[in-house]
Design a protein around this motif. Structure first.
Motif, PDB file in Angstrom:
ATOM      1  N   ALA A 187       0.829  -1.211   0.000  1.00 39.36           N
ATOM      2  CA  ALA A 187       0.000   0.000   0.000  1.00 39.36           C
ATOM      3  C   ALA A 187       0.861   1.257   0.000  1.00 39.36           C
ATOM      4  N   TYR A 188       1.960   1.251   0.773  1.00 38.20           N
ATOM      5  CA  TYR A 188       2.837   2.423   0.819  1.00 38.20           C
ATOM      6  C   TYR A 188       3.478   2.682  -0.543  1.00 38.20           C
ATOM      7  N   VAL A 189       3.765   1.635  -1.279  1.00 38.75           N
ATOM      8  CA  VAL A 189       4.317   1.786  -2.626  1.00 38.75           C
ATOM      9  C   VAL A 189       3.262   2.382  -3.556  1.00 38.75           C
ATOM     10  N   MET A 190       2.040   1.848  -3.500  1.00 34.02           N
ATOM     11  CA  MET A 190       0.958   2.325  -4.360  1.00 34.02           C
ATOM     12  C   MET A 190       0.607   3.785  -4.099  1.00 34.02           C
ATOM     13  N   TYR A 191       0.828   4.229  -2.887  1.00 38.36           N
ATOM     14  CA  TYR A 191       0.468   5.595  -2.498  1.00 38.36           C
ATOM     15  C   TYR A 191       0.926   6.620  -3.545  1.00 38.36           C
ATOM     16  N   TRP A 192       2.124   6.424  -4.095  1.00 36.87           N
ATOM     17  CA  TRP A 192       2.724   7.445  -4.950  1.00 36.87           C
ATOM     18  C   TRP A 192       1.962   7.671  -6.245  1.00 36.87           C
ATOM     19  N   TRP A 193       1.212   6.701  -6.713  1.00 35.95           N
ATOM     20  CA  TRP A 193       0.448   6.934  -7.954  1.00 35.95           C
ATOM     21  C   TRP A 193      -1.061   6.853  -7.748  1.00 35.95           C
ATOM     22  N   CYS A 194      -1.503   6.800  -6.508  1.00 34.38           N
ATOM     23  CA  CYS A 194      -2.943   6.792  -6.220  1.00 34.38           C
ATOM     24  C   CYS A 194      -3.512   8.205  -6.196  1.00 34.38           C
TER      25      CYS A 194
END
Length: 404
Positions: A187-194
């Protein structure tokens, strides 16, 4: 003879009525319970039925598929033929036939087309090997239906593939964040393109506390200090766990007296590369992590940085102004981005903001070995399994930055 059987035989033209009747009768034999027919007899009958179906009409194939879809046991050769047929015929088995194995589904996914894979994605109880196979095609419709399938199971490798796809296909972010297999690291990785709503979901659901870890290792800090922090493995882990966020050692080398002063100067004079690096060092993160946060178009990352380091609302405003971001709209209302950043600051607890910030720092900079940097630049995803979780996170998040 049933009404359906009579209709099937009587609808056929005289020249092919015998063929239709034979197809129906063979399908009936294949459908007999185990008490009436043994496995060898069923297999031989299935082989004969396959041979006839290769030359049968579309409607005959559909009728046979409908007849067999509810069976718990179908000869493998017959199943292989029908699930590769036209989508409306194959779908009768792909979406509901319980006798299909993982091997059947994987082979069909590889041999058939996108419509077949979409139907497989909606099937109940999909195993990890099948979901991995479907994800490997990187098809939006298939992946979206798969993520919305609550009974499908995902392996860690499959989940990471879905996370990677979500960067190229943002519509996948919302269903992916609802998956029970999702973990904070992904989830922390996905944060950047969400987008904003998905970012809020990530921070509300996955920004976890480190309180339990802090309690159980409290005495280990003294042990490590006594050893002069000589063990790099334990030092790195304890840096992630500890309560203090700011880098006290950095203040001695900094031209600024405090983190607050660095932020105030940036607000007054504008954010330069040197000031940005100092803000990162004083905040206890690497310059690369700081650059990613300060360059975040959405701006919520600034709120996380400020909350994690104990900066006040005034400091958050100064940091916002340092990047010359608008505070109000043309009609005098609060700018939507600035309002969202303030809400993010208020909703997060310090400990949880620190967890997010430290994971970013760990995955985006600490994992960047020369080999990984080369792989990111060259797009070396064939070697992805050789990298650790933080290294794979860095590869996904930073790949676009390094290719500019």
């Amino acid at each position: 003879m049933s009404d359906v059987s009579v209709l099937m035989e009587e609808d056929a033209p005289p020249s092919s009525r015998a063929r239709h009747a034979l197809l129906k009768r063979l399908a009936d034999v294949v459908s007999l319970p185990a008490s009436r027919i043994n496995a060898f007899e069923r297999a031989v009958t299935g082989d004969l039925l396959v041979d006839m179906l290769r030359l049968a009409s579309r409607e005959d194939r559909r009728r046979v598929a409908a007849r067999l879809a509810l069976l718990n046991e179908i000869p493998n050769s017959l199943a292989r033929l029908l699930i590769r047929d036209e989508p409306d015929i194959a779908g009768l088995l792909l979406e509901q036939c319980a006798s299909l194995t993982d091997a059947d589904l994987v082979a069909c996914a590889r041999d058939a087309g996108p419509e077949h894979r979409i139907m497989i994605a909606g099937r109940r109880g999909l195993s990890e090997i099948v979901t991995e196979t479907l994800l490997s095609f990187e098809e939006l419709a298939t992946t979206e239906r798969l993520l919305k399938n609550e009974t499908a199971r995902f392996s860690q490798a499959g989940l990471e593939e879905a996370v990677k796809l979500s960067r190229l296909m943002p519509v996948l972010c919302a269903p992916l964040l609802k998956r029970p297999e999702m973990r904070p690291s992904s989830a922390y990785v996905m944060y950047w393109w969400c987008g904003p709503e998905n970012r809020r979901t990530i921070l509300q659901r996955f920004a976890v506390s480190r309180e339990v870890m802090q309690e159980v290792v409290e005495d280990v800090f003294a042990m490590a200090a006594k050893e002069g922090w000589s063990d790099p493995v334990s030092r790195k882990a304890l840096q992630f766990i500890e309560r203090r966020q700011r880098n006290r050692a950095a203040i001695e080398k900094s031209p600024f007296e405090s983190l607050e002063e660095a932020v105030a100067v940036a607000a007054r004079d504008g954010l330069t590369r040197e000031t940005a690096s100092e803000i990162a060092y004083l905040s206890g993160v690497k310059p690369l992590t700081g650059a990613k946060i300060l360059g975040d178009p959405g701006g919520e990352s600034l709120a996380i940085l400020c909350k994690a380091t104990g900066l006040s609302r005034t400091d958050l405003l100064n940091l916002w102004r340092s990047m010359r971001r608008p505070e109000t709209t043309a009609d005098g209302l609060t700018d939507p981005d600035w309002e969202r950043v303030q809400i993010t600051y208020e909703m997060l607890a310090v400990d949880r903001a620190q967890t997010v910030l430290r994971y970013w720092n760990w995955s985006l900079s600490s994992a960047l070995t020369p080999e990984l940097l080369r792989a990111i630049r060259e797009g070396d995803e064939a070697m992805v399994d050789e990298y650790s979780a933080p290294e794979r996170a860095a590869m996904m998040v930073l790949s676009q930055d390094f290719r500019r």
